[in-house]
Enzyme design. Structure first.
Site, mmCIF file in Angstrom:
data_model
loop_
_atom_site.group_PDB
_atom_site.id
_atom_site.type_symbol
_atom_site.label_atom_id
_atom_site.label_comp_id
_atom_site.label_asym_id
_atom_site.label_seq_id
_atom_site.Cartn_x
_atom_site.Cartn_y
_atom_site.Cartn_z
ATOM 1 N N ASN A 73 21.398 -25.586 34.600
ATOM 2 C CA ASN A 73 22.438 -24.643 35.001
ATOM 3 C C ASN A 73 23.732 -25.347 35.370
ATOM 4 O O ASN A 73 24.813 -24.824 35.140
ATOM 5 C CB ASN A 73 21.981 -23.848 36.226
ATOM 6 N N SER A 124 13.224 -29.376 36.967
ATOM 7 C CA SER A 124 12.903 -27.974 36.751
ATOM 8 C C SER A 124 13.015 -27.605 35.308
ATOM 9 O O SER A 124 14.112 -27.546 34.889
ATOM 10 C CB SER A 124 13.823 -26.999 37.395
ATOM 11 N N VAL A 157 17.585 -19.270 40.558
ATOM 12 C CA VAL A 157 17.730 -20.722 40.650
ATOM 13 C C VAL A 157 17.639 -21.351 39.262
ATOM 14 O O VAL A 157 18.377 -22.286 38.932
ATOM 15 C CB VAL A 157 16.659 -21.308 41.594
ATOM 16 N N GLU A 158 16.753 -20.830 38.426
ATOM 17 C CA GLU A 158 16.553 -21.406 37.104
ATOM 18 C C GLU A 158 17.743 -21.193 36.174
ATOM 19 O O GLU A 158 18.225 -22.149 35.555
ATOM 20 C CB GLU A 158 15.285 -20.826 36.462
ATOM 21 N N THR A 159 18.206 -19.955 36.030
ATOM 22 C CA THR A 159 19.200 -19.670 34.975
ATOM 23 C C THR A 159 20.315 -18.720 35.401
ATOM 24 O O THR A 159 21.082 -18.274 34.550
ATOM 25 C CB THR A 159 18.509 -19.044 33.742
#
Length: 387
Positions: A30, A24, A141-143
């Site tokens: 993360n 991703s 979910v990303e950051t």
């Protein structure tokens, strides 16, 4: 930290999209590390020089300006460890992967983000057809809504992976891919400001270990192609503007085929025959080679209000089982599942986004906006009423 933790997070498929090319636009960032790795070594100067000459010629950017901006470029050895494939015999673990994203801290942060930006999120949902909870889920979910956007110089990251990718079977293809992203970064920053200091500052902005940037972790090429000026201030700033990030995530999914009001996935029947057929049909590829009617005929699903020719695929989500075996959960992925795979080509990632969205939808801001269902797993006849 690359070793075991990174391997745990790897899933069914991997490719470069707008973000992290391994798994991703940065979700692994993360949970791996948010600080800069300080180890460094020199980039191959001849290769970099040749690359800068080509960019200068193709895009009419003064070569001296490029040389000045790249004069102190360093390779980051720790990044090469992070992009290495898992060791032989490694078992993917869906249960562990999911637990890192569908969890209370991220859910609480998602609620807060949604409440804070509710008006703009719902406006974007209406304009694009991409559900609010999916937009909020991806950024979470990303950051975790900007808490972990990465601490690596994007210039040095892309230079490292573009000119000194680890010795893997796909080394040449990956180096080409990252060089292209580095070129996109140069064009992005040159368009933003051609003065020496701000140009170099832009190149050296921080991002994930694969060069992904901002709240939604877009790679430079995707910023150029899919990012949107959500707050209409005349510039796109995915790091500091939640509105730009929200609008860009929705635009990316819309451009990549999001189908309004269609489910992301459907649960298959629990019987052994359905499970065996799912195992036979699952090939790990993020491509809709099947049709929903075929899956109904083979007993994977009793019925659906979706058309029989709806493109579908079998998604396999393996975890280590008891006694050294493997337990696999199978679901039916639909077109919106594949749109999320275009954001990050990983079955684990797409399913985590879907299930985190379900959790967010259960606590969506209430008021004059009616609560919707992200998925109705207990009634496949109604499952199409969502994404």
């Amino acid at each position: 930290m690359a070793g075991s933790l990174f391997a745990i997070l790897l899933s069914s498929c991997a490719n470069l999209n707008h973000s992290d090319p391994i798994s991703s636009n940065g979700s692994n960032q993360n949970v791996i590390s948010a600080k800069v790795m300080t180890d460094s070594e020199s980039i191959n100067s001849d290769s970099l020089q040749s690359f800068l000459e080509k960019v200068s010629k193709n895009h009419q950017i003064p070569l001296n300006d490029l040389k000045l901006a790249f004069e102190d470029t360093k390779a980051i050895p720790s990044i090469k460890k992070l992009v290495m494939p898992p060791p032989p015999g490694f078992q993917k673990n869906w249960n562990v992967y999911r637990s890192r994203f569908v969890e209370p801290r991220r859910l609480a942060a998602g609620q807060k983000f949604w409440v804070t930006h509710r008006s703009f999120i719902e406006k974007t949902e209406k304009e694009t057809g991409v559900p609010a909870e999916i937009i909020v889920s991806i950024i979470g979910v990303e950051t975790i809504y900007g808490r972990h956007m990465g601490g690596f110089s994007v210039r040095d990251t892309l230079s490292t992976l573009g000119f000194d990718y680890p010795n893997t079977p796909n080394k040449i293809a990956r180096e080409t891919l990252f060089k292209n992203q580095l070129e996109d970064l140069i064009l992005l920053c040159w368009a933003e400001n051609r003065q020496a200091k701000p140009f170099k500052t832009c190149l050296n902005q921080t991002g994930s270990y694969a060069g992904a940037i901002g709240l939604p972790q877009f790679m430079p090429g995707s910023i150029r192609r899919f990012a949107v000026d959500g707050n209409k201030d005349g510039k796109i700033d995915l790091r500091n503007s939640p509105e730009d990030a929200i609008a860009s995530v929705a635009n990316f999914l819309k451009v990549h085929g999001w189908v309004q009001d269609e489910s992301i996935y459907l649960d298959i029947e629990s019987g052994q025959s359905a499970q065996d057929n799912a195992a036979r049909l699952a090939d790990g590829e993020p491509k809709a080679k099947l049709q929903l009617g075929e899956l109904i005929n083979q007993g994977l699903l009793k019925q659906s209000s979706l058309p029989a020719n709806t493109p579908s695929l079998i998604v396999d989500l393996p975890s280590p089982g008891n006694n050294g075996g493997t337990d696999v959960r199978y679901v039916i992925g639909l077109r919106n599942f594949l749109a999320i795979c275009d954001y990050n080509r990983s079955f684990f990632y797409a399913q985590s986004v879907a299930e985190f969205a379900e959790a967010l939808n259960d606590v969506r801001p209430t008021g004059d906006v009616a609560k919707k269902a992200t998925k109705k797993p207990k009634n496949n006849k109604k499952a199409a009423k969502k994404k």
